[in-house]
Design a protein around this motif. Structure first.
Motif, mmCIF file in Angstrom:
data_model
loop_
_atom_site.group_PDB
_atom_site.id
_atom_site.type_symbol
_atom_site.label_atom_id
_atom_site.label_comp_id
_atom_site.label_asym_id
_atom_site.label_seq_id
_atom_site.Cartn_x
_atom_site.Cartn_y
_atom_site.Cartn_z
ATOM 1 N N UNK A 184 0.827 -1.209 0.000
ATOM 2 C CA UNK A 184 0.000 0.000 0.000
ATOM 3 C C UNK A 184 0.865 1.264 0.000
ATOM 4 N N UNK A 185 1.928 1.235 0.784
ATOM 5 C CA UNK A 185 2.838 2.387 0.856
ATOM 6 C C UNK A 185 3.507 2.627 -0.493
ATOM 7 N N UNK A 186 3.936 1.564 -1.150
ATOM 8 C CA UNK A 186 4.593 1.701 -2.449
ATOM 9 C C UNK A 186 3.661 2.328 -3.473
ATOM 10 N N UNK A 187 2.421 1.888 -3.490
ATOM 11 C CA UNK A 187 1.447 2.445 -4.432
ATOM 12 C C UNK A 187 1.294 3.948 -4.195
ATOM 13 N N UNK A 188 1.099 4.319 -2.958
ATOM 14 C CA UNK A 188 0.927 5.725 -2.636
ATOM 15 C C UNK A 188 2.157 6.556 -2.932
ATOM 16 N N UNK A 189 3.320 6.021 -2.610
ATOM 17 C CA UNK A 189 4.569 6.745 -2.831
ATOM 18 C C UNK A 189 4.801 6.972 -4.321
ATOM 19 N N UNK A 190 4.615 5.917 -5.125
ATOM 20 C CA UNK A 190 4.820 6.044 -6.569
ATOM 21 C C UNK A 190 3.874 7.079 -7.178
#
Length: 226
Positions: A184-190
């Motif tokens: 979830x963090x990766x999706x948001x960060x990207x």
């Protein structure tokens, strides 16, 4: 003295054992720390790498993997990652490095090890060799391994206007249903990084996909959208 021996000696010379336990706790690492902070570590390793030059791409890859596989302390893993990005070996960043990085990503399996490889090493290879790396990132995006999926999502984080949005969204898609924090963090960060270039497209994507929670907050963090 070999490169590996020189690295281990240099790290111990700048270590503060008092800090080691707290660093291990913060990183939730099973592997112990020596207690070397980032600045002294980078400076010490820069001197070591300058003094122990490697003659060929295969020798460089072997040295990286030896540091990685033989590491007893987490700073030795950081040393391997720093060696992968050393300017002396810039010309060695070819498709032959992909298996090395894949091993490091899968076995590293934590954000402090994976994210630099994703954004700086795999990302650079994608920029240099898009015809080969694009299908590989799509493959990684669909794999069970969380850290390969995270890498596929994050690999364009530094691309700005050069971002391949179709690839970005295609790499995000397989992880949309994953409730793992790091997915979830990766999706948001990207998405947040791409929003610096095209905020409207990110807002549109968040709405169309119905992103909620952590991914949504991270994606829209710097935008005037609720």
């Amino acid at each position: 003295m070999s490169l590996g021996e020189a690295v281990r000696l240099a790290l111990r010379e700048v270590a503060d054992p008092v800090k080691a336990a707290a660093m291990q706790t913060y990183m939730k690492s099973k592997m112990p720390f020596l207690g070397v902070q980032a600045g002294p570590r980078r400076a010490a390793l820069k001197r070591v790498f300058a003094a122990h030059r490697l003659d060929s791409a295969p020798e460089w890859r072997r040295a990286v993997l030896a540091l990685w596989r033989e590491a007893d302390y987490r700073e030795e893993l950081y040393a391997a990652i720093q060696l992968t990005g050393h300017h002396l070996y810039r010309d060695h960043q070819t498709l032959y490095t992909v298996p090395m990085y894949e091993e490091m990503i899968v076995s590293g399996a934590w954000w402090d090890l994976v994210d630099e490889l994703a954004t700086h090493r795999i990302g650079a290879l994608l920029a240099a060799f898009p015809d080969s790396m694009r299908p590989l990132m799509l493959q990684w995006a669909h794999e069970d391994d969380l850290w390969k999926r995270r890498t596929a999502i994050l690999c364009q984080n530094r691309f700005k206007a050069a971002t391949d949005t179709a690839l970005l969204f295609a790499c995000i898609e397989p992880s949309l249903s994953d409730n793992d924090f790091f997915a979830r963090k990766a999706i948001g960060w990207a998405l947040r990084e791409y929003a610096r270039t095209d905020p409207r497209e990110v807002v549109r994507y968040v709405r169309v996909k119905g992103l909620t929670g952590l991914s949504r907050r991270e994606a829209l963090k710097n935008l005037p959208v609720t």
